[in-house]
Design a protein around this motif. Structure first.
Motif, PDB file in Angstrom:
ATOM      1  N   GLU A 179     -14.130   3.133  -3.137  1.00  0.00           N
ATOM      2  CA  GLU A 179     -13.109   3.256  -2.093  1.00  0.00           C
ATOM      3  C   GLU A 179     -12.793   4.725  -1.814  1.00  0.00           C
ATOM      4  O   GLU A 179     -12.642   5.131  -0.656  1.00  0.00           O
ATOM      5  CB  GLU A 179     -11.835   2.521  -2.512  1.00  0.00           C
ATOM      6  N   ASP A 221     -12.159  -1.539   7.039  1.00  0.00           N
ATOM      7  CA  ASP A 221     -13.056  -2.571   6.513  1.00  0.00           C
ATOM      8  C   ASP A 221     -13.135  -3.774   7.441  1.00  0.00           C
ATOM      9  O   ASP A 221     -14.210  -4.350   7.646  1.00  0.00           O
ATOM     10  CB  ASP A 221     -12.595  -3.022   5.124  1.00  0.00           C
ATOM     11  N   LYS A 238      -7.897   0.233  -3.108  1.00  0.00           N
ATOM     12  CA  LYS A 238      -7.595   0.946  -1.868  1.00  0.00           C
ATOM     13  C   LYS A 238      -6.322   1.780  -2.017  1.00  0.00           C
ATOM     14  O   LYS A 238      -6.264   2.934  -1.566  1.00  0.00           O
ATOM     15  CB  LYS A 238      -7.439  -0.045  -0.711  1.00  0.00           C
ATOM     16  N   LEU A 244      -1.157   2.331   4.456  1.00  0.00           N
ATOM     17  CA  LEU A 244      -2.232   1.426   4.037  1.00  0.00           C
ATOM     18  C   LEU A 244      -1.750  -0.018   4.039  1.00  0.00           C
ATOM     19  O   LEU A 244      -2.446  -0.917   4.539  1.00  0.00           O
ATOM     20  CB  LEU A 244      -2.713   1.812   2.636  1.00  0.00           C
TER      21      LEU A 244
END
Length: 274
Positions: A5, A101, A124, A184
Motif C-alpha cells: 500500500e 482502488d 491503507k 482516507l
C-alpha cells in the motif's frame, strides 16, 4: 500488505501532485499572513495602516504567541475554522488513496490477497498515516523557514525555544496525519473518487460556514460541540487546545474521531460487494 500500500501510494501521480499543492499552497498562505500582512500594517509596503483602516489585523512578529501561530503546517489564519489550500490537499490525499482502488480495480486483488477486509483498511490507514506524517514534517519545516526568513528580513528576533519548536512540530505532524487518515476514511465510505472529493470539500467548507452562522444566530455564543468538528480539532491540536478544551482533550478527540471514521470505513468495506 502495508509495504504494498505504501509503495502504491508514494509512486502515484495523485499523491505527488497533492503533496506539491499542499507545499505550494502553504508557502503562499504563509507569505500572505506572516510576511505581507505585517509589512502592510507597519507601512513598509502599501498605503499604510491609516489608509487600511482600524479593522486591519496588526501582528507583532516579535511576540512569542504570534511566532507560535505562524508555525502552522495547515497555514496561518485569522480563525480556527479557516481552511486553506494545504488543508484541502492534505485531506484530498487521503480521499484519493481511499478511492483509487475502486476506480482502477485494485480492490479486487487486495480482497483476494486478504479476505479479512479490516486488514485492507488497516494497511491503507497505515500507509496514508506514514505519508501524512512525512508531509506534515515538510509542511512544518516550510512554515518555520518562512517565519525565519521574514524575521531576518525585518530584523525581528526569533524568541521561540527548542521546546516550543518540538511541541509545535509534533502537534502539527499529528494533526496532518489525522486529517489525511480522515480523508482516507471518507474516500472508502463514499467509494467513488468524484463523490469522495466533493464530499470532503463540502465538509471542510461547510464547517466554518456553519460555525459562523451559529455565532450570528446566538449573538456570538458558539456551542461546545462545534469545537469537535474536524478542522477545529486539528487547529486545536496544533495550538495546544481551544478556548474551552485543553490540549489533551483535543488530541484525544481528534484521535477518537479518526479512529471512529476508520472503523466506519472498515465496516462499509466489509458489507460491500466487490
Amino acid at each position: 500488505m502495508l509495504r504494498a500500500e505504501l509503495t502504491g501510494l508514494v509512486t502515484t501521480t495523485a499523491t505527488k501532485v497533492t503533496a506539491a499543492v499542499a507545499v505550494v499552497g502553504l508557502i503562499v498562505t504563509q507569505l500572505a499572513f506572516v510576511t505581507l500582512m505585517p509589512a502592510l500594517a507597519d507601512g513598509d509596503i502599501g498605503p499604510g495602516l491609516d489608509a487600511l483602516g482600524s479593522d486591519f489585523p496588526v501582528l507583532d512578529l516579535a511576540a512569542r504567541a504570534v511566532q507560535l501561530d505562524a508555525l502552522n503546517p495547515l497555514g496561518a489564519s485569522m480563525g480556527s475554522g479557516s481552511i486553506g489550500v494545504a488543508l484541502l490537499a492534505i485531506t484530498l490525499l487521503g480521499v484519493l488513496a481511499g478511492t483509487s482502488d475502486d476506480r482502477y480495480g485494485g480492490i479486487v486483488g487486495a480482497v483476494l490477497a486478504s479476505p479479512k477486509r479490516f486488514r485492507i483498511v488497516a494497511a491503507k490507514a497505515g500507509a496514508v498515516a506514514l505519508v501524512g506524517a512525512a508531509l506534515g514534517v515538510v509542511l512544518a519545516l516550510v512554515s518555520l523557514v518562512t517565519l525565519v526568513i521574514t524575521l531576518a528580513a525585518t530584523g525581528t528576533p526569533f524568541v521561540l525555544g527548542l521546546p516550543d519548536l518540538a511541541a509545535r512540530f509534533g502537534l502539527g505532524v499529528l494533526a496532518v496525519t489525522a486529517l489525511s487518515v480522515i480523508g482516507l476514511a471518507v474516500g472508502l465510505i463514499v467509494r467513488t473518487q468524484l463523490a469522495g472529493v466533493l464530499t470532503m470539500i463540502g465538509i471542510l467548507i461547510l464547517e466554518p460556514i456553519a460555525v459562523s452562522s451559529i455565532q450570528l444566530i446566538t449573538g456570538g455564543i458558539v456551542p461546545v460541540w462545534t469545537q469537535f468538528l474536524p478542522v477545529a480539532l486539528a487547529q486545536g491540536v496544533i495550538h495546544g487546545g481551544t478556548d474551552g478544551l485543553g490540549p489533551s482533550v483535543v488530541i484525544l478527540a481528534l484521535v477518537a474521531l479518526t479512529a471512529a471514521l476508520t472503523a466506519a470505513a472498515s465496516a462499509a468495506l466489509a458489507r460491500r460487494d466487490i
